[in-house]
Write an enzyme that holds these catalytic residues in place. Structure first.
Site, mmCIF file in Angstrom:
data_model
loop_
_atom_site.group_PDB
_atom_site.id
_atom_site.type_symbol
_atom_site.label_atom_id
_atom_site.label_comp_id
_atom_site.label_asym_id
_atom_site.label_seq_id
_atom_site.Cartn_x
_atom_site.Cartn_y
_atom_site.Cartn_z
ATOM 1 N N ASN A 158 -10.009 0.809 1.836
ATOM 2 C CA ASN A 158 -8.565 0.909 1.628
ATOM 3 C C ASN A 158 -8.253 0.499 0.183
ATOM 4 O OD1 ASN A 158 -5.824 0.403 1.502
ATOM 5 N ND2 ASN A 158 -5.724 -0.644 3.468
ATOM 6 N N CYS A 197 0.823 -1.219 0.000
ATOM 7 C CA CYS A 197 0.000 0.000 0.000
ATOM 8 C C CYS A 197 0.852 1.263 0.000
ATOM 9 C CB CYS A 197 -0.921 0.034 1.212
ATOM 10 S SG CYS A 197 -2.096 -1.295 1.234
ATOM 11 N N HIS A 244 -2.523 7.423 4.665
ATOM 12 C CA HIS A 244 -3.086 6.271 3.958
ATOM 13 C C HIS A 244 -4.472 5.974 4.530
ATOM 14 C CE1 HIS A 244 -3.656 2.509 2.067
ATOM 15 N NE2 HIS A 244 -3.333 1.746 3.102
HETATM 16 N N1 ACO Z 1 -17.476 -8.630 11.131
HETATM 17 C C1 ACO Z 1 -17.856 -9.001 12.351
HETATM 18 N N2 ACO Z 1 -17.006 -9.490 13.272
HETATM 19 C C2 ACO Z 1 -15.717 -9.587 12.915
HETATM 20 C C3 ACO Z 1 -15.251 -9.224 11.643
HETATM 21 C C4 ACO Z 1 -16.194 -8.730 10.722
HETATM 22 N N3 ACO Z 1 -15.852 -8.326 9.487
HETATM 23 N N4 ACO Z 1 -13.920 -9.426 11.587
HETATM 24 C C5 ACO Z 1 -13.557 -9.902 12.768
HETATM 25 N N5 ACO Z 1 -14.643 -10.011 13.576
HETATM 26 C C6 ACO Z 1 -14.679 -10.467 14.948
HETATM 27 C C7 ACO Z 1 -13.514 -11.334 15.309
HETATM 28 O O1 ACO Z 1 -13.752 -12.671 14.973
HETATM 29 C C8 ACO Z 1 -13.442 -11.142 16.818
HETATM 30 O O2 ACO Z 1 -14.418 -11.948 17.420
HETATM 31 P P1 ACO Z 1 -14.131 -12.668 18.843
HETATM 32 O O3 ACO Z 1 -13.880 -11.540 19.806
HETATM 33 O O4 ACO Z 1 -15.376 -13.425 19.082
HETATM 34 O O5 ACO Z 1 -12.907 -13.500 18.601
HETATM 35 C C9 ACO Z 1 -13.865 -9.685 17.029
HETATM 36 O O6 ACO Z 1 -14.585 -9.319 15.812
HETATM 37 C C10 ACO Z 1 -12.723 -8.733 17.226
HETATM 38 O O7 ACO Z 1 -11.745 -9.010 16.239
HETATM 39 P P2 ACO Z 1 -10.391 -8.222 16.187
HETATM 40 O O8 ACO Z 1 -9.584 -8.752 15.056
HETATM 41 O O9 ACO Z 1 -9.781 -8.173 17.537
HETATM 42 O O10 ACO Z 1 -10.923 -6.757 15.829
HETATM 43 P P3 ACO Z 1 -10.126 -5.409 15.801
HETATM 44 O O11 ACO Z 1 -10.711 -4.444 16.727
HETATM 45 O O12 ACO Z 1 -8.638 -5.641 15.855
HETATM 46 O O13 ACO Z 1 -10.478 -4.898 14.334
HETATM 47 C C11 ACO Z 1 -9.504 -4.789 12.165
HETATM 48 C C12 ACO Z 1 -10.114 -5.685 13.220
HETATM 49 C C13 ACO Z 1 -10.540 -3.781 11.708
HETATM 50 C C14 ACO Z 1 -9.074 -5.651 10.978
HETATM 51 C C15 ACO Z 1 -8.273 -4.045 12.763
HETATM 52 O O14 ACO Z 1 -7.415 -4.952 13.404
HETATM 53 C C16 ACO Z 1 -7.513 -3.283 11.731
HETATM 54 O O15 ACO Z 1 -7.978 -2.302 11.169
HETATM 55 N N6 ACO Z 1 -6.272 -3.673 11.446
HETATM 56 C C17 ACO Z 1 -5.475 -3.038 10.439
HETATM 57 C C18 ACO Z 1 -5.873 -3.596 9.115
HETATM 58 C C19 ACO Z 1 -5.323 -2.775 7.980
HETATM 59 O O16 ACO Z 1 -5.386 -1.575 7.972
HETATM 60 N N7 ACO Z 1 -4.783 -3.482 6.978
HETATM 61 C C20 ACO Z 1 -4.253 -2.926 5.819
HETATM 62 C C21 ACO Z 1 -3.188 -1.910 6.108
HETATM 63 S S1 ACO Z 1 -1.864 -1.989 5.075
HETATM 64 C C22 ACO Z 1 -2.481 -1.868 3.637
HETATM 65 O O17 ACO Z 1 -3.097 -0.887 3.409
HETATM 66 C C23 ACO Z 1 -2.351 -2.978 2.722
#
Ligand code: ACO
Length: 329
Positions: A284, A119, A254
């Site tokens: 994104n 990215c 970003h």
């Molecule tokens: N819908 C509903 N529930 C979900 C989803 C979804 N889409 N995805 C995960 N969950 C659940 C999980 O299973 C988990 O459930 P549990 O507590 O029963 O185990 C719960 O939601 C919490 O999951 P986490 O992964 O802890 O959620 P978090 O608050 O960390 O948010 C997220 C997840 C949004 C992916 C976050 O970690 C994030 O934004 N990370 C960065 C991702 C990113 O930006 N990537 C690309 C950047 S680099 C580039 O641009 C290529």
């Protein structure tokens, strides 16, 4: 790598962007995987994203963005001597999308090649084009950032499909008589690369039938990395250029996730109204994210001559990169 701009001033003289027509809302996603609008909005701030049609590939998104940027710069593609595409989803590995795009545009005298930096690709390509121009190897460059990430997502994996969208943006770089770019910072940490990968996509393994042809992401680790480098990279480039955070008029991080962006802005001390946010409408878009946000900011009248513009990208690699510039109009 960090440095202050040297020599003849170079700036962005044309901007363009393009997104596919099809809008996929959170509600539509919730019919495909076990998710819902409330979860996605709360965790990411993303409301909807654009998804390319089956026949649309990277250069189909890049072409209208490139044409718009060239038109704004009043430049004929034949006058380009450098064309870079930053993407992890080229039409195919070769011929490069840059060579294909140069041909379609009629940029017959341009050196053209693709660049991979996840990215952060657009930021890396911007710095390379700047460096080639500052060294006197090129006079006029077109830098395109964009991705069709929908092609490499596992559409049964709720942890990734909610985050990404398709789109592209392009900038024309030219020598100008006022500063334009002031400095850059780029970095990479391959030790963290495993947290965001496309395992079955290269010479180690090509096996998209097994699911390894899809994006694998450790969301929590990427979140920690992103919140850290958006701040450290921005601070580094500001310091090197002798600028302070109060001087920043327009902040273009970003567009990964509103929570990550808000965290960075707050930590840096940049008021939220100075930050450009469009992740709610596009998700994104990887390398498309920063030029798409810049183009929207310009269309909204938010980029004025003399404004100090700070951009920071981050992504797979893991990689990151910042640029500081004075907008030259
Ligand atoms: N819908 C509903 N529930 C979900 C989803 C979804 N889409 N995805 C995960 N969950 C659940 C999980 O299973 C988990 O459930 P549990 O507590 O029963 O185990 C719960 O939601 C919490 O999951 P986490 O992964 O802890 O959620 P978090 O608050 O960390 O948010 C997220 C997840 C949004 C992916 C976050 O970690 C994030 O934004 N990370 C960065 C991702 C990113 O930006 N990537 C690309 C950047 S680099 C580039 O641009 C290529």
């Amino acid at each position: 790598m960090i440095g202050k701009a040297q020599g003849a001033p170079i700036s962005i003289t044309g901007l363009g962007a393009y997104v596919p027509n099809r809008i996929v809302t959170n509600d539509e996603l919730s019919t495909m995987v076990d998710t819902n609008d409330e979860w996605i909005m709360e965790r990411t701030g993303i409301r909807e994203r654009r998804i390319a049609a089956p026949e649309e590939a990277f250069t189909d998104l890049a072409l209208p963005a490139a044409r718009a940027a060239l038109a704004q710069a009043s430049m004929d593609a034949a006058d380009l001597d450098l064309l870079l595409c930053a993407t992890v989803t080229p039409d195919m590995m070769f011929p490069t999308s840059s060579a294909l795009l140069a041909d379609t545009l009629g940029a017959k005298d341009a050196a053209a090649y693709d660049l991979l930096a996840g990215c952060t690709g657009f930021m890396y390509a911007l710095v390379q084009a700047y460096g080639m121009m500052a060294a006197g190897l090129a006079e006029r460059a077109l830098v395109v950032g964009g991705d069709v990430l929908s092609r490499i997502l596992d559409w049964t994996d709720r942890s990734t499909v909610v985050l990404f969208g398709d789109g592209a943006g392009a900038v024309v770089l030219e020598k100008v008589d006022k500063p334009g770019f002031l400095g850059f910072e780029l970095g990479a940490d391959g030790a963290g690369g495993i947290h965001l990968s496309l395992p079955g996509s290269g010479s180690r393994r090509i096996d998209d039938a097994t699911g390894n042809g899809f994006v694998h992401m450790n969301g929590r680790e990427v979140f920690k990395f992103a919140t850290r480098v958006l701040v450290s990279s921005a601070e580094a480039v500001l310091e090197r250029c002798g600028a302070s955070v109060e001087d920043v008029d327009v902040y273009v991080p970003h567009q990964a996730n509103v929570r990550i962006m808000d965290h960075a802005a707050a930590k840096l001390g940049i008021p939220r109204e100075r930050m450009v946010v469009n992740v709610d409408r596009y998700g994104n878009t990887s390398s498309g994210s920063i030029p798409l946000a810049l183009a929207e900011a310009q269309a909204a009248g938010r980029l004025k001559e003399g404004d100090l513009v700070l951009m920071t990208g981050m992504g797979a690699g893991l990689t990151w990169g910042s640029a500081l510039m004075e907008w030259t109009g």
